[in-house]
Design an enzyme around this catalytic site. Structure first.
Site, PDB file in Angstrom:
ATOM      1  CD  GLU A 167      -0.124   6.088  -9.772  1.00 25.10           C
ATOM      2  OE1 GLU A 167       0.935   6.730  -9.776  1.00 25.10           O
ATOM      3  OE2 GLU A 167      -1.107   6.403  -9.086  1.00 25.10           O
ATOM      4  CD  GLU A 351      -2.574   4.786  -5.577  1.00 27.24           C
ATOM      5  OE1 GLU A 351      -2.193   5.979  -5.652  1.00 27.24           O
ATOM      6  OE2 GLU A 351      -1.828   3.819  -5.776  1.00 27.24           O
TER       7      GLU A 351
HETATM    8  C1  GCO Z   1       0.623   6.688  -6.709  1.00 24.38           C
HETATM    9  C2  GCO Z   1       1.152   6.090  -5.753  1.00 24.38           C
HETATM   10  C3  GCO Z   1       1.464   6.408  -4.414  1.00 24.38           C
HETATM   11  C4  GCO Z   1       1.637   7.824  -4.034  1.00 24.38           C
HETATM   12  C5  GCO Z   1       0.339   8.576  -4.063  1.00 24.38           C
HETATM   13  C6  GCO Z   1       0.469  10.006  -3.653  1.00 24.38           C
HETATM   14  O1  GCO Z   1       0.158   5.590  -7.113  1.00 24.38           O
HETATM   15  O2  GCO Z   1       0.844   7.739  -7.199  1.00 24.38           O
HETATM   16  O3  GCO Z   1       0.538   4.861  -5.738  1.00 24.38           O
HETATM   17  O4  GCO Z   1       2.654   5.702  -4.320  1.00 24.38           O
HETATM   18  O5  GCO Z   1       2.137   7.849  -2.769  1.00 24.38           O
HETATM   19  O6  GCO Z   1      -0.185   8.581  -5.336  1.00 24.38           O
HETATM   20  O7  GCO Z   1       1.331  10.703  -4.492  1.00 24.38           O
END
Ligand code: GCO
Length: 435
Positions: A167, A351
């Site tokens: 990200e 994710e």
């Molecule tokens: C994300 C993250 C996670 C967070 C999840 C929830 O990539 O944003 O990988 O670390 O915990 O997204 O907010």
């Protein structure tokens, strides 16, 4: 759960995702200090000033956690590696115990028939590198390449897929413009530099892994569907700006070697000089693209300086994060990514998931996953080359500035006893994956 494995193509992969600082227990095993430890120690940044020192104690409970992944019937596990666990000072001396830990993790996955999908950086920058300017300093691209070389020389031969940075938007914008994640900076110039350097470091990392002979290398970006708060021209233009710096900037850099005009309008003066010279590195070819998706945002124009916008509350049902549930967004982004950026390359939902208040009887999470998987299915029927889907997350864990309150796991963690308890969603998913 309505979803079943047999609704998807035969080689479609189901997985779960976690990240190092959120689960491992950073105080263990000789890891060095990170900017998340510093950020959390600064009052007001994190709920109850909680940090990742113990987290889920995955460091000591790895085998139990790998058994949980195997028990789900997951094909692939997306984990991240902590830079400071491998190189406590960020550069120089190697912590062998850290390398040994990831070596055991990879072998433990392979022994259980699970593919290891590594992300090299999921946000815990070693503090000495933060002292040296962190993501504001162009040298980070070289430091990151050196870390890549040390880590992947040890485990790269057994890694199924790898992505440099989780990200980029969070690394740059959330952390240097909004100041909500470490290092907690609110500065437009810092943000612009971080945006560019995070892409440069992505490129040097991919090149390093290619040099080591690794295959199946990708990029993982996060997306929020941008919805104008009203039909006014001003709100629609504000939404386009949000979409540009959030959703399009990183894909444009990686796949097209250009930055969106809406972003250049606000940030070009703040990018490093001769930033264009780095585009050939940034566009080093990748083999797949990963999309992290949770929600949409409703955007209204404001009179503030660029980007002159704000988020306003929307009408849809919300998760425990106060995020609107908008499954259509994942379908939209899968189509758009293939159409505008990645073409025929495999896409992965790297994710997707929700924070729920509902303990181990988490029907809301089951419904959320079903609704989003329906969208993935529809995109596949439209010909989008989606190859897999990972749920965030295996375990309840450290949700960054929100501490341990927000529970994203398929498995409940009692943060006193550290006992693991599979939730209804875990059982539903494991049944779905056999059908
Ligand atoms: C994300 C993250 C996670 C967070 C999840 C929830 O990539 O944003 O990988 O670390 O915990 O997204 O907010």
């Amino acid at each position: 759960m309505k979803t079943k494995r047999s609704d998807f193509p035969e080689d479609f992969l189901f997985g779960v995702a976690t990240s190092s600082y959120q689960i491992e227990g950073h105080a263990f095993g000789g890891a060095g200090r990170t900017h998340w430890d510093d950020f959390a120690a600064t009052p007001g940044n994190v709920v109850r000033a909680e940090n990742g020192a113990r987290a889920c104690d995955h460091f000591h409970r790895m085998d139990e956690d790998l058994d949980l992944i195997a028990g789900l019937g997951a094909d692939v596990y997306r984990f991240s590696t902590s830079w400071a666990r491998v190189l406590p000072e960020g550069r120089g001396a190697v912590n062998q115990e850290g390398l040994d830990f990831y070596d055991r993790l990879v072998d433990g996955l392979l022994a259980r028939g699970i593919k290891p999908a590594a992300t090299l950086y999921h946000w815990e920058l070693p503090s000495p590198l933060a002292d040296a300017g962190g993501w504001r300093n162009r040298d980070i691209a070289g430091w990151f390449a050196d870390f890549t070389e040390v880590l992947m020389t040890r485990i790269g031969d057994r890694i199924w897929s790898a992505a440099p940075i989780n990200e980029p938007w969070c690394v740059a914008w959330l952390s240097h413009f909004m100041g909500l994640h470490a290092p907690g900076v609110r500065d437009i110039r810092a943000a612009a530099r971080a945006m560019h350097h995070v892409l440069l470091a992505h490129g040097t990392c991919i090149q390093t892994m290619r040099g080591l002979g690794m295959k199946n290398l990708g990029a993982v970006c996060n997306f929020e569907w941008a919805n104008p708060a009203s039909d006014s021209e001003a709100d629609r233009a504000a939404t386009a700006r949000y979409d540009a710096y959030y959703n399009r900037f990183y894909l444009s850099g990686i796949f097209k070697g250009e930055y969106p005009a809406e972003v250049l309008a606000g940030l070009e003066q703040h990018f490093p000089t001769n930033w264009q010279d780095d585009l050939p590195t940034i566009t080093t070819p990748v083999d797949w693209c990963g999309l992290n998706y949770y929600t949409r945002k409703n955007i209204a124009a404001t009179d503030a300086p660029w980007p002159s916008l704000e988020e306003v509350e929307g009408p849809l049902p919300k998760t425990a994060m106060e995020w609107e549930i908008y499954p259509e967004g994942i379908g939209n982004f899968l189509r758009r990514t293939a159409d505008d950026y990645s073409g025929d390359l495999p896409l992965f939902v790297t994710e997707n998931g929700m924070a729920s208040h509902s303990g181990t009887e988490d029907q809301d999470r089951i419904d959320y996953l079903d609704a989003h998987l329906d969208q993935v299915k529809a995109a596949i029927s439209d010909g989008v080359p989606v190859a897999g889907y990972y749920i965030w997350s295996l375990l309840d864990n450290y949700e960054w500035s929100l501490g341990y309150d927000k529970r994203f796991g398929l498995v409940h963690i009692d943060f006193d006893s550290l006992q693991r308890a599979p939730k209804a969603s875990y059982h539903a998913l494991s049944a779905a994956l056999t059908r």
